[in-house]
Motif scaffolding. Structure first.
Motif, short mmCIF file in Angstrom:
data_model
loop_
_atom_site.label_atom_id
_atom_site.label_comp_id
_atom_site.label_asym_id
_atom_site.label_seq_id
_atom_site.Cartn_x
_atom_site.Cartn_y
_atom_site.Cartn_z
N LEU A 99 0.82 -1.21 0.00
CA LEU A 99 0.00 0.00 0.00
C LEU A 99 0.86 1.27 0.00
CD1 LEU A 99 -2.79 -1.09 2.51
CD2 LEU A 99 -3.11 -0.59 0.07
N ARG B 125 -2.01 2.52 -4.61
CA ARG B 125 -3.35 2.21 -4.13
C ARG B 125 -3.75 0.83 -4.63
NH1 ARG B 125 -7.95 6.26 -4.80
NH2 ARG B 125 -8.51 5.48 -2.73
N ILE C 16 -8.46 -4.45 -2.33
CA ILE C 16 -8.28 -5.67 -1.54
C ILE C 16 -9.52 -6.55 -1.73
CG2 ILE C 16 -7.97 -6.64 0.76
CD1 ILE C 16 -6.70 -3.96 1.58
N VAL D 111 -6.82 -7.57 7.11
CA VAL D 111 -7.19 -6.23 6.67
C VAL D 111 -7.32 -5.30 7.87
CG1 VAL D 111 -8.89 -4.85 5.43
CG2 VAL D 111 -8.34 -7.16 4.63
N THR E 267 -4.90 4.00 5.16
CA THR E 267 -6.29 3.79 4.74
C THR E 267 -6.60 4.46 3.41
OG1 THR E 267 -7.00 3.56 7.05
CG2 THR E 267 -8.70 4.04 5.42
N ILE F 205 -6.12 2.46 0.20
CA ILE F 205 -7.01 1.34 -0.14
C ILE F 205 -8.10 1.85 -1.07
CG2 ILE F 205 -8.57 -0.42 0.75
CD1 ILE F 205 -7.03 -0.30 3.40
N VAL G 262 -12.45 -2.29 -0.63
CA VAL G 262 -12.38 -3.64 -0.08
C VAL G 262 -13.61 -4.39 -0.56
CG1 VAL G 262 -12.28 -5.08 1.99
CG2 VAL G 262 -11.11 -2.87 1.96
#
Length: 321
Positions: free
Chosen positions: A121, A125, A128, A137, A148, A151, A154
């Motif tokens: 990460l 970017r 996931i 995670v 964060t 990401i 998710v």
């Protein structure tokens, strides 16, 4: 929710354009970088769940995504076993990177898996795709919160259809990945990241039977190996759950990135409810436009039946997405 819906729609349109422009022989490397977190269990027993293994193979053989890393979490099997099983799937389907082990028990201290995900990460970017419980995670969200924003989203495999009127044969299975680590789900629901929810029910139209396994088994050694390990998975769905075939929900989750036009998704709200006492723990994930207070989610409740042939072709090595 209109302002939140526009970026989502634009993103889906862009992914659709990429998917239409990229064909066999014209793959664009690093189109969509993914991290796969899995509790892969195929081969752990005669009746082991093979869902994650199909999803891993799909991601690794699809030309519109690139898998930056794979981590193993505790779920259907312990992380120590999942890392061995995931590594074998990865090697058989063309992945030459490392597979990282996460925590054996529910804790959020740094592990090989969470440290590797954090390093990835820091570089770029990532989306996931969390195919099992979200312990790994959550470890990143809780110990490296400054990552964060790195990401992209998710994608999770759980959720209850908003229109479900009563409990059914999937009641004990739908939200296993959430119930297995409720603190991890709580951390994810608080995090300011896009959350895509793909429930078991989404894959109802693309269930796999022994006919599909026979078809795949004839196409090559890796596909035949996966088909052989999936026979018991089908028996569980038929004998214990009462369905004609197994629902490849994890593959549907991967398809959100590899085949963006085949899923029916909409923006709605989700709420995590966690009740705990000395004697029992009960968790519930509510989905719906009227859920208050709720956080924005993308809920993908169905996938086109034609995706089954796409999945079989990619597993067989006859063309990436």
């Amino acid at each position: 929710m209109g302002k939140q819906l526009l970026p989502y729609l634009l993103g889906r349109v862009l992914m659709g354009l990429v998917a239409s422009l990229v064909g066999p022989g014209n793959a664009i490397a690093e189109t969509v970088p993914l991290w796969i977190d899995t509790d892969a269990a195929c081969g752990s027993s005669e009746l082991a769940d093979a869902d994650d293994c199909w999803a891993l193979a799909l991601a690794l053989r699809s030309s519109t995504v690139v898998v930056r890393g794979i981590s193993a979490t505790t779920g259907a099997v312990k992380a120590g076993q999942a890392v061995i099983l995931a590594r074998e799937v990865a090697e058989r389907f063309g992945y030459d990177g490392k597979v990282y082990q996460g925590a054996v028990r529910k804790n959020y201290r740094p592990t090989d898996a969470s440290r590797a995900l954090a390093v990835a990460l820091e570089k770029e970017r990532l989306t996931i795709v969390a195919l099992g419980p979200l312990t790994n995670v959550a470890a990143v969200l809780l110990t490296r919160p400054k990552l964060t924003p790195q990401i992209e989203r998710v994608i999770v495999v759980f959720g209850t259809p908003p229109d479900l009127a009563q409990n059914d044969n999937l009641y004990d299975y739908r939200n296993y990945n959430a119930a297995a680590d409720t603190k991890a789900i709580a951390a994810l629901m608080r995090a300011k990241v896009e959350l895509v929810m793909v429930p078991l029910d989404a894959a109802r139209s693309v269930f796999l039977t022994h006919a599909e396994l026979d078809r795949v088994a004839e196409t090559g050694k890796s596909a035949a190996w996966l088909a052989k390990l999936s026979r018991g998975w089908l028996r569980i769905w038929r004998d214990r759950i009462g369905e004609v075939g197994a629902f490849p929900a994890a593959s549907a989750a991967v398809a959100y990135m590899t085949d963006p036009d085949v899923l029916s998704c909409r923006e709605t709200k989700g709420q995590f409810i966690w009740k705990h006492s000395f004697f029992r723990e009960k968790s519930l994930i509510k989905v719906g436009d009227d859920v208050e207070p709720g956080r924005p989610i993308v809920y993908c409740g169905a996938i086109e039946g034609g995706f089954r042939d796409r999945l079989l072709d990619v597993i067989a090595g006859r063309g990436g997405s």
